[in-house]
Scaffold this motif. Structure first.
Motif, mmCIF file in Angstrom:
data_model
loop_
_atom_site.group_PDB
_atom_site.id
_atom_site.type_symbol
_atom_site.label_atom_id
_atom_site.label_comp_id
_atom_site.label_asym_id
_atom_site.label_seq_id
_atom_site.Cartn_x
_atom_site.Cartn_y
_atom_site.Cartn_z
ATOM 1 N N ALA A 168 0.667 -0.985 0.040
ATOM 2 C CA ALA A 168 0.020 0.083 -0.173
ATOM 3 C C ALA A 168 0.823 1.409 -0.061
ATOM 4 C CB ALA A 168 -0.887 -0.098 1.237
ATOM 5 N N GLY A 169 0.348 2.457 -0.658
ATOM 6 C CA GLY A 169 1.303 3.535 -0.736
ATOM 7 C C GLY A 169 1.061 4.286 0.697
ATOM 8 N N LEU A 170 1.733 5.461 0.607
ATOM 9 C CA LEU A 170 1.702 6.220 2.060
ATOM 10 C C LEU A 170 0.191 6.535 2.079
ATOM 11 C CD1 LEU A 170 4.844 8.404 1.244
ATOM 12 C CD2 LEU A 170 4.946 6.295 2.831
ATOM 13 N N GLU A 171 -0.551 6.945 1.131
ATOM 14 C CA GLU A 171 -2.042 7.468 1.426
ATOM 15 C C GLU A 171 -2.703 6.456 2.251
ATOM 16 O OE1 GLU A 171 0.237 9.628 -1.490
ATOM 17 O OE2 GLU A 171 -0.191 7.479 -1.607
ATOM 18 N N ALA A 172 -2.890 5.423 1.782
ATOM 19 C CA ALA A 172 -3.628 4.169 2.384
ATOM 20 C C ALA A 172 -2.912 3.939 3.790
ATOM 21 C CB ALA A 172 -3.685 3.038 1.396
ATOM 22 N N LEU A 557 -13.551 -3.354 -8.406
ATOM 23 C CA LEU A 557 -12.219 -3.225 -7.558
ATOM 24 C C LEU A 557 -12.352 -1.764 -7.139
ATOM 25 C CD1 LEU A 557 -9.427 -4.590 -9.985
ATOM 26 C CD2 LEU A 557 -10.739 -5.799 -8.339
ATOM 27 N N LYS A 558 -11.813 -1.666 -5.904
ATOM 28 C CA LYS A 558 -11.707 -0.519 -4.987
ATOM 29 C C LYS A 558 -10.252 -0.089 -4.749
ATOM 30 C CE LYS A 558 -16.496 0.086 -3.249
ATOM 31 N NZ LYS A 558 -16.793 1.222 -3.941
ATOM 32 N N SER A 559 -9.857 1.125 -4.505
ATOM 33 C CA SER A 559 -8.290 1.283 -4.008
ATOM 34 C C SER A 559 -8.328 0.809 -2.681
ATOM 35 C CB SER A 559 -8.030 2.661 -4.302
ATOM 36 O OG SER A 559 -8.616 3.429 -3.473
ATOM 37 N N GLU A 560 -7.107 0.754 -2.522
ATOM 38 C CA GLU A 560 -6.598 0.253 -0.874
ATOM 39 C C GLU A 560 -7.034 1.434 -0.049
ATOM 40 O OE1 GLU A 560 -2.634 -2.427 -1.155
ATOM 41 O OE2 GLU A 560 -2.720 -0.361 -2.331
ATOM 42 N N THR A 561 -6.934 2.669 -0.430
ATOM 43 C CA THR A 561 -7.143 3.853 0.139
ATOM 44 C C THR A 561 -8.677 3.983 0.285
ATOM 45 O OG1 THR A 561 -5.481 5.194 -0.762
ATOM 46 C CG2 THR A 561 -7.047 6.473 0.220
ATOM 47 N N LYS A 579 -12.779 13.271 7.875
ATOM 48 C CA LYS A 579 -13.184 13.512 6.629
ATOM 49 C C LYS A 579 -12.934 12.338 5.394
ATOM 50 C CE LYS A 579 -13.235 18.265 7.422
ATOM 51 N NZ LYS A 579 -12.813 19.693 6.959
ATOM 52 N N TRP A 580 -13.603 10.974 5.812
ATOM 53 C CA TRP A 580 -13.098 9.975 5.036
ATOM 54 C C TRP A 580 -13.523 10.281 3.510
ATOM 55 C CZ3 TRP A 580 -9.784 7.438 7.755
ATOM 56 C CH2 TRP A 580 -9.913 7.229 9.314
ATOM 57 N N ASP A 581 -14.731 10.568 3.303
ATOM 58 C CA ASP A 581 -15.246 10.659 1.936
ATOM 59 C C ASP A 581 -14.368 11.680 1.195
ATOM 60 O OD1 ASP A 581 -16.986 8.682 2.285
ATOM 61 O OD2 ASP A 581 -18.816 10.116 2.631
ATOM 62 N N GLU A 582 -13.982 12.905 1.429
ATOM 63 C CA GLU A 582 -13.466 13.885 1.192
ATOM 64 C C GLU A 582 -11.878 13.390 0.849
ATOM 65 O OE1 GLU A 582 -13.156 17.765 2.835
ATOM 66 O OE2 GLU A 582 -15.640 17.557 3.389
ATOM 67 N N TRP A 583 -11.338 12.912 1.549
ATOM 68 C CA TRP A 583 -10.084 11.976 1.529
ATOM 69 C C TRP A 583 -9.951 11.175 0.325
ATOM 70 C CZ3 TRP A 583 -9.503 11.399 7.378
ATOM 71 C CH2 TRP A 583 -9.374 12.661 8.004
ATOM 72 N N VAL A 584 -10.646 10.164 0.307
ATOM 73 C CA VAL A 584 -10.731 9.234 -0.712
ATOM 74 C C VAL A 584 -11.142 10.048 -2.110
ATOM 75 C CG1 VAL A 584 -12.089 7.368 -1.927
ATOM 76 C CG2 VAL A 584 -11.670 7.509 0.594
ATOM 77 N N GLY A 585 -11.773 10.990 -2.092
ATOM 78 C CA GLY A 585 -12.025 11.781 -3.365
ATOM 79 C C GLY A 585 -10.778 12.592 -3.923
ATOM 80 N N ASN A 586 -9.773 13.038 -3.157
ATOM 81 C CA ASN A 586 -8.610 13.735 -3.604
ATOM 82 C C ASN A 586 -7.486 13.110 -2.636
ATOM 83 O OD1 ASN A 586 -6.791 15.298 -4.441
ATOM 84 N ND2 ASN A 586 -8.191 17.227 -4.370
#
Length: 767
Positions: A168-172, A557-561, A579-586
């Motif tokens: 997983a990347g740093l974001e997830a 498929l969904k991203s790990e994030t 703000k889980w939804d906002e973070w996933v959006g960007n």
């Protein structure tokens, strides 16, 4: 093959010609053939070529394989044999879809070899295990996420474990670490717990940093490189370009390893037409010493004795007295202990002669700038802490830390395993600052230290863990004491596996089990704000952006994030600052959070994401800012001359070293060719030298068993191994990881970090 009585058979330079080995240099045509063999089986050639062309370059995909650095001025093809294999493996067009699982019970799938199981293809739909039919059945994302969240809510947070591999990347990874602490636990074991956790824990004590101190520029200025227990040819082949350049400008390389690895013997650059056709291979190691497993402490003690003797002969000209006085502590005690070590004992533990060690010391003493490189051969021992401390000692004696062309550099395995720890995945509060989390999110992070991999397994055996979430990886297969773990895993109330392909761990479900398919790093990641990039950190502390370019294998498929955020949202009470939804959006917003949480390392994160060669997050020890308890670099007196926890006792007891093949990455088996060792076919083999084979009355091709020789009241045994003559030091045997993991007790590990002792376990050969 006879041995002169005054000299070990395993000399500094000679390969035993009577046992298997690859006569060709690493790289070269063999590397291209290795890639083409996997490529020829791939049905995704067009997109694969496009992705490989940009792999490890700014704006491209960062390799999912090793964590070696990406240069600012990349080669035309900035990928290696194993990196290409990893990319092609992920781009598989076959599908492990609901029809596949409908056709196979988990009991049937357990009969498959690990290679064949993963080769079944990419996961396509979320699945839930059905005990009645012993099958994974399709389930909607909404139903899966809601049920997982409800079950996590219902337990004490300390009964949950959130594991992550280096994928997983740093974001997830940041969101995963935040989720755990917002939930109320720090049970965040990671794949580094099985490999380089010895570094993370002990290098912090010795130098005040949990990671190596070198950057790529150092390899342009070093005069000597000392290698310990690292197989560059298979595990980080792009590093060979750096070594080749260093050798060709005059740098000397000295290698200590029980196994003669071709990547550190000679190399042909696949991107050099002259060398590929009429040129000669580049000889990498000037000296190659086949040290006994666990003998690195003794080798380093011998090297240090040589340095002290040179100083005695020419006072004030060998040691860096100013550096030692101003920047270190503990030198006198360490020097006294080293002087007291006798050469007879050093030779016995190391398996090398005094003359060999003096030969290596001459290289060290003649070099102004020295880099120490090491891999898991140094870390996966009960006394791995002392292995590492002694290597630090050797470098500190002449000021070879914290200046250009010098330093210490572990070579990490998985591409973002180091970066995940940097952004908070870890069991300690120091891994993610609690004051920042309170300020930014209004949560009250736990202060109680969490569980690493070994402690989580111990807690599972004691019935103290009820839920196991796994962000990538193949944990059950990677663990020591595997048979005990496989027996205990079904007692878990909940298992959640987030993955790209099926693996052996997925066939060990808890009472309620979900298998959730995620995007791979090569896949396009489209969210509300458009195409997303993810980021990762290499072994040399540089950060890179990565953009997937392949069309996702399935619309499901969904991203790990996205998966991590969705489970967090379903588990935690509402909090407007999460703000889980906002973070996933960007994902830019997540990188802003990382920069705010770790401002010294990630300032202007988004602006620097695609900087050529990555952006350097810094390392205080490189600046001689020693963030240790004393405020200085720490010398470490040797308390023993062996890194082994238990010396072999009995004529049939040997020290086991586990290996990865050239056709393997961690627990992923790409095929059955260990080309760089001259081994083909079955992985169920036991490597042993011919003299030891004769001494024990064994014969080539004989079937034997290995049993663990540690007496703790449990029988650990692996059957059906084929005896294979191989060039190894006396007193040791070798075989493949993870097949031999059942032999290593969960309790047999490095004492400070609990890293399993995969490179130094006593075993008995049972004919």
């Amino acid at each position: 093959m006879t041995t002169p009585p005054d000299q070990p058979r395993h000399t500094a330079v000679d390969q035993d010609p009577d046992t298997p080995y690859d006569k060709n240099a690493s790289g070269g045509w063999g590397s291209l053939e290795g890639v083409s063999r996997i490529f020829g089986k791939s049905e995704s050639s067009t997109r694969a070529l496009d992705i490989l062309r940009l792999q490890n370059k700014p704006g491209g995909v960062m390799c999912t394989s090793c964590a070696w650095a990406k240069p600012a001025k990349p080669h035309p093809f900035e990928f290696c044999e194993n990196g290409a294999k990893a990319t092609l493996w992920e781009l598989d067009t076959r599908s492990a879809d609901p029809d596949f699982f409908a056709a196979h019970t988990l009991s049937e799938l357990r009969e498959l070899h690990d290679h064949d199981l993963e080769k079944s293809g990419r996961l396509t739909h979320p699945l839930r295990y059905d005990p009645a039919s012993d099958r994974y059945l399709p389930v909607s994302w909404d139903e899966a996420i809601a049920d997982i969240g409800a079950r996590l809510k219902a337990i004490d947070p300390r009964e949950a474990v959130f594991y992550s591999s280096g994928h997983a990347g740093l974001e997830a990874s940041y969101l995963y670490a935040l989720f755990a602490r917002a939930m109320g636990h720090q049970n965040l074991p990671q794949s580094s717990n099985m490999c380089h956790e010895t570094t993370s824990v002990n290098l912090q004590t010795f130098l005040g940093t949990p990671v190596g101190t070198c950057v790529l520029e150092d390899f342009d200025h070093c005069d000597a490189i000392f290698f310990f227990g690292q197989n560059t040819g298979s595990n980080s082949p792009r590093f060979l370009h750096t070594l080749k350049d260093a050798v060709e400008r005059g740098c000397k390389i000295v290698t200590f390893n029980p196994v003669r690895e071709r990547g550190l013997v000679e190399f042909v650059d696949p991107q050099n037409p002259v060398q590929m056709t009429v040129g000669k291979p580049t000889e990498i190691s000037d000296h190659y010493y086949q040290v006994r497993p666990g003998g690195d402490v003794a080798v380093l003690a011998g090297l240090m004795k040589c340095v002290l003797e040179a100083e005695d002969a020419a006072p004030g000209t060998v040691l860096d007295h100013d550096f030692i006085a101003a920047e270190t502590t503990g030198f006198e005690e360490t020097a006294t202990a080293v002087r007291a070590a006798g050469w007879d004992e050093i030779e016995r533990h190391s398996g090398l002669t005094r003359a060999m060690i003096e030969q290596a010391a001459a290289v060290y003493l003649s070099a102004d700038n020295v880099i120490g490189i090491y891999g898991m051969g140094l870390t996966q021992h009960v006394n791995g802490w002392l292995n590492l401390g002694m290597l630090c000692n050797l470098l500190l004696m002449r000021g070879n830390v914290g200046r250009l062309g010098a330093g210490i550099s572990p070579v990490r395995g998985h591409s973002n395993v180091q970066g995940q720890r940097t952004v908070g995945i870890g069991e300690k509060s120091s891994h993610m600052p609690a004051d920042k989390l309170r300020e930014m999110f209004g949560i009250d992070p736990p202060e109680e230290e969490g569980l690493n991999a070994v402690h989580a397994c111990e807690a599972l055996l004691e019935g103290k863990v009820r839920a196991m979430i796994q962000l990538g990886g193949n944990l059950v297969r990677a663990l020591p004491d595997r048979e005990r773990m496989e027996a205990a895993w079904p007692d878990l109330d909940l298992t959640v596996y987030i993955a790209t392909k099926p693996n052996r761990t997925h066939l060990t479900p808890g009472k309620v089990a979900y298998l959730l398919p995620c995007l791979g790093r090569t896949d396009e990641d489209i969210q509300a704000s458009g195409q997303q990039a993810v980021s990762m950190e290499d072994s040399l502390s540089h950060i890179y952006g990565s953009i997937g370019r392949a069309r996702p294998h399935s619309r499901e498929l969904k991203s790990e994030t996205a998966i991590v955020a969705a489970i967090a949202k379903a588990t935690l009470p509402p909090n407007p600052r999460l703000k889980w939804d906002e973070w996933v959006g960007n994902y830019d917003l997540i990188r802003d959070l990382i920069a705010e949480t770790f401002p010294d390392k990630f300032a202007d994160f988004n602006d620097r994401l695609f900087e050529p060669g990555g952006f350097y997050r810094g390392n205080p020890a490189r600046e001689r800012n020693w963030q240790t308890e004393s405020g200085k670099a720490q010398f470490t007196p040797p308390t023993t001359l062996s890194a082994l926890g238990e010396e072999p006792q009995g004529e049939r007891v040997m020290t086991l070293v586990t290996l990865r093949s050239n056709d393997q990455f961690n627990t992923t088996i790409y095929g059955f060719s260990d080309r760089l060792r001259g081994l083909e076919g079955s992985r169920d083999i036991l490597l042993i030298n011919l003299d030891e084979m004769a001494r024990l009355g064994l014969s080539e091709g004989q079937k034997v068993a290995l049993r663990c020789a540690i007496d703790d009241g449990r029988e650990r045994r692996v059957e059906g191994l084929t005896v294979t003559g191989y060039d190894l030091p006396p007193g040791c045997v070798a075989g493949y990881y993870p097949e031999l993991n059942p032999l290593i007790p969960l309790s047999y590990h490095e004492k400070n970090s609990q890293t399993p002792a995969y490179k130094g376990t006593p075993v008995e050969i049972v004919a």
